[in-house]
Each structure stands twice: as C-alpha cells, then as structure tokens.
Write a protein that holds these residues in place. Structure first.
Motif, mmCIF file in Angstrom:
data_model
loop_
_atom_site.group_PDB
_atom_site.id
_atom_site.type_symbol
_atom_site.label_atom_id
_atom_site.label_comp_id
_atom_site.label_asym_id
_atom_site.label_seq_id
_atom_site.Cartn_x
_atom_site.Cartn_y
_atom_site.Cartn_z
ATOM 1 N N HIS A 414 0.831 -1.203 0.000
ATOM 2 C CA HIS A 414 0.000 0.000 0.000
ATOM 3 C C HIS A 414 0.870 1.258 0.000
ATOM 4 C CE1 HIS A 414 -3.024 2.952 1.113
ATOM 5 N NE2 HIS A 414 -2.327 3.258 2.193
ATOM 6 N N VAL A 415 1.998 1.207 0.694
ATOM 7 C CA VAL A 415 2.904 2.361 0.763
ATOM 8 C C VAL A 415 3.724 2.494 -0.511
ATOM 9 C CG1 VAL A 415 4.862 3.393 1.971
ATOM 10 C CG2 VAL A 415 3.067 2.228 3.272
ATOM 11 N N PHE A 416 4.348 1.388 -0.935
ATOM 12 C CA PHE A 416 5.325 1.439 -2.024
ATOM 13 C C PHE A 416 4.757 1.027 -3.379
ATOM 14 C CE2 PHE A 416 7.780 0.404 1.887
ATOM 15 C CZ PHE A 416 8.462 1.602 1.991
ATOM 16 N N GLY A 417 3.602 0.365 -3.373
ATOM 17 C CA GLY A 417 3.060 -0.149 -4.619
ATOM 18 C C GLY A 417 3.660 -1.501 -4.964
ATOM 19 N N CYS A 418 2.902 -2.279 -5.689
ATOM 20 C CA CYS A 418 3.402 -3.605 -6.088
ATOM 21 C C CYS A 418 2.459 -4.216 -7.117
ATOM 22 C CB CYS A 418 3.498 -4.543 -4.880
ATOM 23 S SG CYS A 418 4.061 -6.213 -5.303
ATOM 24 N N CYS A 419 3.052 -4.835 -8.123
ATOM 25 C CA CYS A 419 2.288 -5.698 -9.032
ATOM 26 C C CYS A 419 1.090 -4.976 -9.657
ATOM 27 C CB CYS A 419 1.798 -6.945 -8.296
ATOM 28 S SG CYS A 419 2.983 -7.662 -7.138
ATOM 29 N N GLU A 420 1.266 -3.672 -9.980
ATOM 30 C CA GLU A 420 0.143 -2.878 -10.474
ATOM 31 C C GLU A 420 -0.495 -3.467 -11.742
ATOM 32 O OE1 GLU A 420 3.104 -1.615 -9.688
ATOM 33 O OE2 GLU A 420 2.974 0.361 -8.768
ATOM 34 N N LEU A 424 -3.480 -11.438 -12.181
ATOM 35 C CA LEU A 424 -3.664 -12.648 -11.389
ATOM 36 C C LEU A 424 -4.115 -12.314 -9.960
ATOM 37 C CD1 LEU A 424 -0.530 -14.706 -12.495
ATOM 38 C CD2 LEU A 424 -2.916 -15.055 -13.182
ATOM 39 N N LEU A 425 -3.684 -11.156 -9.460
ATOM 40 C CA LEU A 425 -4.008 -10.785 -8.081
ATOM 41 C C LEU A 425 -5.362 -10.092 -7.958
ATOM 42 C CD1 LEU A 425 -0.499 -9.490 -6.930
ATOM 43 C CD2 LEU A 425 -1.570 -11.680 -6.406
ATOM 44 N N ASP A 426 -6.011 -9.811 -9.090
ATOM 45 C CA ASP A 426 -7.319 -9.136 -9.042
ATOM 46 C C ASP A 426 -8.362 -9.963 -8.308
ATOM 47 O OD1 ASP A 426 -6.352 -6.969 -10.377
ATOM 48 O OD2 ASP A 426 -7.105 -7.562 -12.348
ATOM 49 N N GLU A 427 -8.283 -11.268 -8.444
ATOM 50 C CA GLU A 427 -9.301 -12.157 -7.880
ATOM 51 C C GLU A 427 -9.307 -12.144 -6.358
ATOM 52 O OE1 GLU A 427 -11.573 -13.650 -9.746
ATOM 53 O OE2 GLU A 427 -10.647 -12.684 -11.485
ATOM 54 N N ILE A 428 -8.163 -11.851 -5.763
ATOM 55 C CA ILE A 428 -8.092 -11.889 -4.294
ATOM 56 C C ILE A 428 -8.025 -10.487 -3.690
ATOM 57 C CG2 ILE A 428 -6.993 -14.158 -4.279
ATOM 58 C CD1 ILE A 428 -4.325 -12.714 -3.695
ATOM 59 N N GLU A 429 -8.271 -9.461 -4.497
ATOM 60 C CA GLU A 429 -8.077 -8.088 -4.038
ATOM 61 C C GLU A 429 -8.926 -7.755 -2.815
ATOM 62 O OE1 GLU A 429 -8.044 -3.521 -5.802
ATOM 63 O OE2 GLU A 429 -8.778 -5.178 -7.031
ATOM 64 N N LYS A 430 -10.158 -8.276 -2.731
ATOM 65 C CA LYS A 430 -11.048 -7.926 -1.622
ATOM 66 C C LYS A 430 -10.683 -8.637 -0.323
ATOM 67 C CE LYS A 430 -15.131 -6.416 -4.156
ATOM 68 N NZ LYS A 430 -16.596 -6.572 -4.335
ATOM 69 N N ILE A 431 -9.910 -9.708 -0.414
ATOM 70 C CA ILE A 431 -9.558 -10.407 0.821
ATOM 71 C C ILE A 431 -8.067 -10.275 1.152
ATOM 72 C CG2 ILE A 431 -11.463 -12.057 0.639
ATOM 73 C CD1 ILE A 431 -9.431 -14.109 -0.419
ATOM 74 N N TYR A 432 -7.245 -10.009 0.124
ATOM 75 C CA TYR A 432 -5.804 -9.857 0.364
ATOM 76 C C TYR A 432 -5.215 -8.981 -0.740
ATOM 77 C CZ TYR A 432 -1.128 -11.093 2.016
ATOM 78 O OH TYR A 432 0.139 -11.055 2.536
ATOM 79 N N PRO A 433 -5.303 -7.654 -0.564
ATOM 80 C CA PRO A 433 -4.920 -6.722 -1.639
ATOM 81 C C PRO A 433 -3.414 -6.517 -1.759
ATOM 82 C CG PRO A 433 -5.644 -5.485 0.269
ATOM 83 C CD PRO A 433 -5.826 -6.939 0.612
ATOM 84 N N LEU A 434 -2.735 -7.556 -2.220
ATOM 85 C CA LEU A 434 -1.293 -7.437 -2.402
ATOM 86 C C LEU A 434 -0.973 -6.523 -3.579
ATOM 87 C CD1 LEU A 434 1.149 -8.618 -0.924
ATOM 88 C CD2 LEU A 434 1.289 -10.360 -2.721
ATOM 89 N N SER A 436 -1.252 -3.263 -5.524
ATOM 90 C CA SER A 436 -1.584 -1.925 -5.050
ATOM 91 C C SER A 436 -0.748 -0.882 -5.776
ATOM 92 C CB SER A 436 -1.337 -1.803 -3.545
ATOM 93 O OG SER A 436 -1.612 -0.496 -3.091
ATOM 94 N N TYR A 437 -1.362 0.267 -5.993
ATOM 95 C CA TYR A 437 -0.615 1.443 -6.408
ATOM 96 C C TYR A 437 -0.117 2.138 -5.139
ATOM 97 C CZ TYR A 437 -2.668 0.741 -11.017
ATOM 98 O OH TYR A 437 -3.034 0.201 -12.229
ATOM 99 N N PRO A 438 1.043 2.767 -5.188
ATOM 100 C CA PRO A 438 1.539 3.432 -3.972
ATOM 101 C C PRO A 438 0.612 4.553 -3.538
ATOM 102 C CG PRO A 438 2.869 4.023 -5.899
ATOM 103 C CD PRO A 438 1.957 2.909 -6.326
ATOM 104 N N TYR A 439 0.464 4.707 -2.231
ATOM 105 C CA TYR A 439 -0.409 5.749 -1.681
ATOM 106 C C TYR A 439 0.339 7.081 -1.747
ATOM 107 C CZ TYR A 439 -3.466 8.323 1.460
ATOM 108 O OH TYR A 439 -4.320 9.261 1.990
ATOM 109 N N LEU A 440 0.048 7.858 -2.784
ATOM 110 C CA LEU A 440 0.722 9.125 -3.017
ATOM 111 C C LEU A 440 -0.323 10.227 -3.147
ATOM 112 C CD1 LEU A 440 3.264 7.837 -5.688
ATOM 113 C CD2 LEU A 440 3.693 8.207 -3.251
#
Length: 539
Positions: A414-420, A424-434, A436-440
């Motif tokens: 959430h701070v640095f961003g990852c895997c924007e 593949l990670l879209d399916e689990i976004e509501k339970i494990y939001p790995l 993320s775009y960095p919070y800027l």
C-alpha cells in the motif's frame, strides 16, 4: 540483557516506521509544484490550523482571528512553535512536514513494552512493525500529514500499556502514569475524550468482576476517575499527585469502596459520559442538524473521510487485508481468553469498526491493537508445538515471523506499490490486496495557488475576511494572514450563507449577504445563520 534487548528492538522498530513514513517525501521531492520557499508543503488541509496557531505564538500573526483566541490550548501548535523557537535551523514549514513521522513512530514503544510485559519481546517487536505502518495509521501520519492524528492514535496505546502494567503488577504507579498521560491527552487531541472514557469504564468493570476484594481495585478507580473528571488540568494535576501519595497508605476496604464510588460518580456525571459518546455517534450518523426550527445539512455527511465505505476497505485500513482482520479478531478473542485484562482495549476495536457508520477516519484507532492481536494469533498457533527447555524452537519462531510477514505485506505494498499490472491478483483483491498502487497524495495547495495567496497577504489587512468554502479556510489563514467565515472546524449552519454567496447570480445579494454575515460574526463571534434567519424566536 533484557533491558538492552528491549531498547535495541524499540530503536529498530522506530527506525523502520520513520523511514517508511518518509517515502512520501522521496516521491514528492521531485515535483517542483509542491514547493514553497524551497520547502515541501504539507498534504493535509487541517494542519494549517495548527500551523496558523504556531504563527500566532511565534510571530504574533492572526491577532484578529476569533478562531485562534485560545491558541495555547492546542498542544500541536504549541509543540510545533516550541520546536521552531528552540531549534533555529528548523523552519515552521519544515517542522510541519517532519513532525508527524517523528511523533507517530513513538507508538512502537508501548507496543514493544506490551510484548515485554507478557514475557514475549518478539510479539511486541513484530506487532510494532505492523502497527506503526498499518494502512490507516500510515495514511494519517505520513510525512506532511500534519495534524493531531500523530497523537490521537498513539497516546491511547501508551495509556493501554500503563493500565495493563498496573493491573498485571498491581502497581498504582503505572495507573498514576496512565492518569498523567490522559491529563495531557485532551490538550493534544480534544476530540479523544470518549475513547479514554470507555477504556476507563472497562478497566473499572474488569477490576470489579475479577479483583473486587482487592484494595488495588478501588485505589485504581479513585485515581483514574479523578484523571477523567473534566476540571482545570493544573488543579487536576495537584489533586492527582496528592491522592496518589495519600493512597500509598493502607485503608479499610469499606472506606476505599465508598471513596471509589464517589470518585466514579463525580467523573461519570461531570464528564457527561453518555451524552459525549452519543453526541459523537449522532454527529457522524445524522444527515441534518436542527436549530430553532431551521434544518441544515450536516456537513459531516459531505466529507469524504466521514462517508460510508465498503466492508473490505474498513478491514484493509485496520490491518491491511480482510484475511488479516479475521486473523486479528480471532487473535484478540484468544488474547482475552488468556489475559482477560485485554478487554480494556475493546473501545479501540469499537471505534475502528465505527468506520462503517462514521467513515474511514476512525479505522486508525484500531490499527495498533489489531497488530498485537494478529501477531498473537500466530504465537498461539506456534504454542501448539511442543516447548523444549522453556524456549521456543527455531521452527516456532519461523511460524510467528512468517505469519507477521503475511500480515504486514499488504500494508507495505500500500505504501510502495506492487504488481500494479498483475491481473492474477485481481481475484483476491477484496480479501488480500497485495496488488496496489503506492499511496501518493498531492500537497494541499500547489505553488501557483500559494503565490496567489501570498499576493493577497501583501495587499490585504489582517482584519480582512475572505468568503470561501470551508475546506480552504485554514490554508488561507496560513498563507494570506486573513480570516474566513467558515473553516475546517467551524463548518455548520454558516455553510448555507457561504454557499448562497458563491452560487447566487445576484451580485447585490452576494455583496450584502457577505457584509452582514461578516459584521454579525465579528460583533458576536458565534454562528451567524441563526441570527439572520430567526426573529423573535421564530424561523
């Protein structure tokens, strides 16, 4: 050795928190529009209230601003002014930029000490890493987010530690320290009374249920009730010291019970406990406010951070993910089962979940206790493995460390961003939001906007008023040294007047309503709209 280890772990946790909180500075430093006078500006509009207060203390500005008459009553402004006054190489703008991460990172101290208190430094250390940069805590304490949040969410954890230590060690000294922290809490965050009231009441209930035959129970109720009574803080300080010294003697338990009842009733009724808590709930849950037959829109319902948010966002903001929240809640239940005194932390959970009604701003209070609870779940799980010689085996520590990494990962992304770009990670976004775009976030104003306000400052008089929407009140005070009818703390019925002035097509109405509104406000220093729309008690 244990003390040395504790200090080292606190220093590591603090450094980790501070450096993560500085990531925004790293990003914003490359954007020229975010600078004024060669310094990055802050990114939180409310911070300019305390910045203006510091200007008044340091430079005598805002002498005609009725909203800054009691500026010494705002600890954030006073502390900021103190830093600038006694460290000449630090400008006011620099202090406002860096104070949030410096102060908010101190939350690692009570979290680590709670782990130490219960004989598990690893627990406290890992929880401190998570709690200090948890999603909501980071958002509201990152560099540039200059506001009372750096105190409001961290001081309750200090109070929690000293209450827990007092209960566990049967030490009135720890209760006295908790009382002193609460003494200064309203000075640093005047909206936080309800939180500590609830913690105090639960502490009393816990002691009465599980330790009702002990002198310590009633001495604690007497001392902490006095801390909660809303009287002059200097009088309260003298009273606390006197009572603390007096309670060191032994008294018949019947006398202590009577004194505890009197002290509690004095706190409960003088503090308007139920009214205060209910008032806070209603202010964020009702859509309108009434005044002598007039009905106005409740501005809280128009504020984004006070609006309703999806359930999974509430969970994310508390500990980074919905899975993490489930783990933390289970961990808290297990924690209470083993150490019943942790029930006094329940109000921190409660106000965190109040975000479903009151908006995202409330999730920040639950972050540290959620971190402690989440890590404890993995400690409980690791405890299922057999112990050897009273020490954990390596694989048990690995379970706790890996579990903590699982909890902290979404907060870091959430701070640095990852895997924007990862689908593949879209399916689990509501339970494990790995993913993320960095919070800027941008600065509140950019350089061109502040340039306009600086020109206004040069052409205006400190007595002048600007008609503007309430969001812009504080920064206009700060950069232009003028006054406003409404602002971030005075957004009520008078919003109607300003909205009418700004939207009417009739220039005479705009001019005359501006004049009469400002004249009435200067003459009375109270809300204007009811004065204009109520005559002889009738709307």
């Amino acid at each position: 050795v244990r003390n040395k280890t504790t200090i080292i772990l606190i220093i590591i946790a603090y450094a980790f928190s501070y450096l993560v909180h500085l990531y925004w500075v790293h990003w914003a430093s490359s954007i020229p529009e975010f600078y004024w006078h060669n310094q990055l500006m802050i990114n939180n509009v409310d911070g300019y209230f305390y910045g203006s207060g510091a200007q008044k203390i340091l430079y005598g500005m805002h002498e005609y601003n009725p909203r800054l008459l009691g500026v010494w009553g705002y600890g954030t402004a006073v502390i900021t002014a103190f830093v600038v006054k006694f460290f000449p190489f630090i400008s006011l703008d620099t202090a406002m930029l860096y104070l949030p991460p410096i102060i908010s990172s101190l939350v690692v101290i009570p979290i680590v000490l709670i782990g130490r208190l219960y004989g598990n430094l690893l627990w406290g250390f890992l929880a401190a890493l998570i709690g200090s940069i948890g999603w909501s805590y980071y958002n509201r304490t990152l560099a540039g987010y200059y506001d009372t949040d750096m105190f409001s969410a961290s001081l309750p954890i200090f109070i929690l530690f000293f209450l827990l230590a007092g209960i566990k060690k049967k030490s009135l000294t720890y209760i006295f320290i908790a009382s002193l922290i609460f003494l200064i809490y309203p000075w640093l965050y005047d909206q936080g009374m309800a939180i500590v009231y609830a913690m105090g009441i639960l502490t009393f209930l816990y002691l009465l249920v599980f330790h009702r035959n002990e002198e310590f129970t009633y001495k604690t109720i007497i001392l902490f009730s006095i801390a909660l009574i809303p009287i002059n803080p200097w009088i309260k300080l003298i009273l606390l010291i006197a009572v603390f010294i007096g309670l060191k003697k032994d008294y018949p338990i019947k006398q202590l019970q009577i004194a505890a009842l009197v002290a509690f009733l004095a706190f409960f009724f003088s503090g308007n406990v139920l009214g205060l808590i209910l008032g806070k709930v209603l202010s964020y849950s009702t859509s309108t406010t009434k005044f002598e037959g007039l009905r106005f829109l409740n501005v809280n319902k128009t504020v984004r951070e006070a609006g309703s948010i999806p359930w999974y966002i509430v969970f994310d903001r508390i500990i980074g993910s919905s899975i993490g929240l489930v783990i933390a809640v289970i961990g808290y239940i297990l924690l209470i089962k083993r150490y019943k005194e942790f029930i006094i932390a329940l109000p921190l959970w409660g106000i965190g979940f109040f975000a479903f009604i009151g908006g995202l701003r409330f999730t920040v209070y639950a972050v540290p206790i959620a971190a402690l609870s989440g890590v404890y779940f993995f400690i409980w799980f690791a405890d299922k493995w057999k112990m050897e010689n009273g020490k954990w085996k390596i694989k048990e520590k690995i379970i706790v460390i890996l579990g903590s990494l699982f909890l902290i990962a979404p907060n870091l992304t959430h701070v640095f961003g990852c895997c924007e770009k990862s689908k593949l990670l879209d399916e689990i976004e509501k339970i494990y939001p790995l993913k993320s775009y960095p919070y800027l976030v941008p600065t509140t104003f950019n350089k061109k906007e502040v340039f306009v306000l600086d020109k206004l400052r040069k052409k205006s008089n400190p007595k002048d008023y600007v008609i503007t929407w309430w969001d812009y009140g504080y920064p206009i005070w700060y950069y232009a040294n003028v006054n406003t009818l409404i602002d971030g703390g005075k957004h009520n019925e008078d919003n109607f007047l300003v909205s009418k002035i700004l939207t009417t097509s009739n220039p005479y109405l705009a001019a005359n309503l501006s004049k009469i509104s400002i004249k009435t406000y200067v003459d009375t220093n109270i809300t204007v709209a009811p004065k204009l729309f109520v005559k002889n008690g009738k709307p």
